[in-house]
Design an enzyme around this catalytic site. Sequence first.
Site, PDB file in Angstrom:
ATOM      1  N   ARG A 263      65.813  35.686  61.993  1.00 31.89           N
ATOM      2  CA  ARG A 263      64.369  35.783  61.740  1.00 31.89           C
ATOM      3  C   ARG A 263      64.167  36.692  60.533  1.00 31.89           C
ATOM      4  NH1 ARG A 263      61.882  39.406  65.710  1.00 31.89           N
ATOM      5  NH2 ARG A 263      61.753  40.746  63.891  1.00 31.89           N
ATOM      6  N   HIS A 267      58.389  39.568  63.790  1.00 32.87           N
ATOM      7  CA  HIS A 267      58.211  38.718  64.980  1.00 32.87           C
ATOM      8  C   HIS A 267      56.861  38.014  64.896  1.00 32.87           C
ATOM      9  CE1 HIS A 267      58.013  37.387  69.101  1.00 32.87           C
ATOM     10  NE2 HIS A 267      56.865  38.017  69.215  1.00 32.87           N
ATOM     11  N   TYR A 276      63.161  48.840  63.563  1.00 35.69           N
ATOM     12  CA  TYR A 276      64.318  48.594  64.439  1.00 35.69           C
ATOM     13  C   TYR A 276      65.455  47.810  63.782  1.00 35.69           C
ATOM     14  CZ  TYR A 276      61.714  44.219  65.236  1.00 35.69           C
ATOM     15  OH  TYR A 276      61.029  43.034  65.068  1.00 35.69           O
TER      16      TYR A 276
HETATM   17  C1  TPP Z   1      57.072  35.590  80.134  1.00 38.78           C
HETATM   18  C2  TPP Z   1      56.858  36.443  78.932  1.00 38.78           C
HETATM   19  N1  TPP Z   1      57.439  37.675  78.866  1.00 38.78           N
HETATM   20  C3  TPP Z   1      57.244  38.446  77.785  1.00 38.78           C
HETATM   21  C4  TPP Z   1      56.482  38.023  76.736  1.00 38.78           C
HETATM   22  C5  TPP Z   1      56.284  38.894  75.511  1.00 38.78           C
HETATM   23  N2  TPP Z   1      57.024  38.297  74.385  1.00 38.78           N
HETATM   24  C6  TPP Z   1      56.410  37.575  73.445  1.00 38.78           C
HETATM   25  S1  TPP Z   1      57.474  36.966  72.306  1.00 38.78           S
HETATM   26  C7  TPP Z   1      58.783  37.700  73.068  1.00 38.78           C
HETATM   27  C8  TPP Z   1      60.177  37.553  72.506  1.00 38.78           C
HETATM   28  C9  TPP Z   1      60.671  36.160  72.535  1.00 38.78           C
HETATM   29  O1  TPP Z   1      61.928  36.098  71.940  1.00 38.78           O
HETATM   30  P1  TPP Z   1      62.700  34.752  71.764  1.00 38.78           P
HETATM   31  O2  TPP Z   1      62.672  33.956  73.025  1.00 38.78           O
HETATM   32  O3  TPP Z   1      64.032  35.088  71.208  1.00 38.78           O
HETATM   33  O4  TPP Z   1      61.811  33.928  70.695  1.00 38.78           O
HETATM   34  P2  TPP Z   1      61.341  34.337  69.239  1.00 38.78           P
HETATM   35  O5  TPP Z   1      59.993  34.990  69.393  1.00 38.78           O
HETATM   36  O6  TPP Z   1      62.362  35.239  68.637  1.00 38.78           O
HETATM   37  O7  TPP Z   1      61.199  33.054  68.502  1.00 38.78           O
HETATM   38  C10 TPP Z   1      58.387  38.399  74.206  1.00 38.78           C
HETATM   39  C11 TPP Z   1      59.291  39.149  75.075  1.00 38.78           C
HETATM   40  C12 TPP Z   1      55.874  36.745  76.845  1.00 38.78           C
HETATM   41  N3  TPP Z   1      55.117  36.233  75.861  1.00 38.78           N
HETATM   42  N4  TPP Z   1      56.090  35.985  77.936  1.00 38.78           N
END
Ligand code: TPP
Length: 352
Positions: A263, A267, A276
């Site tokens: 990425r 985020h 970080y």
């Molecule tokens: C069930 C749930 N837990 C926590 C969150 C908060 N949250 C939003 S994005 C994220 C990280 C997701 O990471 P990843 O699956 O690697 O996808 P990326 O965003 O890197 O594409 C989190 C923990 C959420 N949206 N839904």
Amino acid sequence: MTATRDWAREWAEGDGQPLQLLGHDGRILRPEVARPPDDLVREGLRLMLLSRAIDERCTNLQRQGRLGLYAPVLGQEAAVVGSHLAIDPAVDWLVPASREQPAMLRHGWPLDRMLALMLGRFEAARIPDDVRMLPRQQSIGSQLPHAVGIAWSASIERRDDVTLAYCGDGATSEGDFHEACNLAGVMQVPLVLVVINNQYAISTPIAKQTRAARLADRARGYGFPGVAVDGNDLLAVHEVTSQAVERARSGQGPTMIEAVTYRLGFHNTSDNPSLYREPAEVARAEELDPVARVVAYAETQGLVDAAAVEAQVLEARAEVATALERALTYPTPGPDDVFRHVSAEEDQRASE
Ligand SMILES: Cc1ncc(C[n+]2csc(CCOP(=O)(O)OP(=O)(O)O)c2C)c(N)n1
């Protein structure tokens, strides 16, 4: 494309490195593997540049206070576009996570409607009924059981469609991921699951997400093949996904593809990744830019030159500007609109 090749087996028997077809400079590494048609590469590059133009415009709009929140695709374009180019939007289902914008567009969600969603104009953002995709999913991993359900229904009804689902590395730690993969394996559903490993779940690095050497290794525990591919290599992602789609369509069950990428941006617009991660790490990843790689490949194949790429960048920006103008004409929702579409019949309490 290469019906005879078994990429998952090839990867499992290899040195564990993600499969690559293009070198970082766009050179062909595996001349024995059939290359995709030129038009597919041109379309891939167009979508990747469009994705960048959307990222750029939406980030600017957020900084101007005109858009609430935006999660860019930056750095992951080859993983998203290369995999989606392997399915037929008129037949197959798309179950996105949250940052697969170019896949959602190619599947048939018009750009002005996608921008309407980002602008909070929910009514206009509705996905047209004939577009076979679920909405982008904010709740991490919860799209996956639905993806398996759609794929399972295709088996039961003897339909030809394949379901292409996406999730991130963070989602693989969710219960929904496990339940979905387990059922997909047991029922041998026509599912292709692309895990986009961009190394981070917000600020949580992959090393804190799992002790497994590769996320693709997990597929074996569910009883179906897994394969890790260089997610910045448009050709490799497309090739591996095409084979997985073929397997699924011919009744051989699911495949998990780990697209290993990075990425490059934040985020989302509320995040500050400099808190970080080290600048040197980001600089190293920038050298592996997936757009630069496909441009280098396309140039050596005589498909584009620098002027044509520049023209495409301008075209992409103009396309976003036109769609945005349109999106800004759509109505903004009022408080009552929250209750619309919750039930099949409108809830009378909404207007009381
Ligand atoms: C069930 C749930 N837990 C926590 C969150 C908060 N949250 C939003 S994005 C994220 C990280 C997701 O990471 P990843 O699956 O690697 O996808 P990326 O965003 O890197 O594409 C989190 C923990 C959420 N949206 N839904």
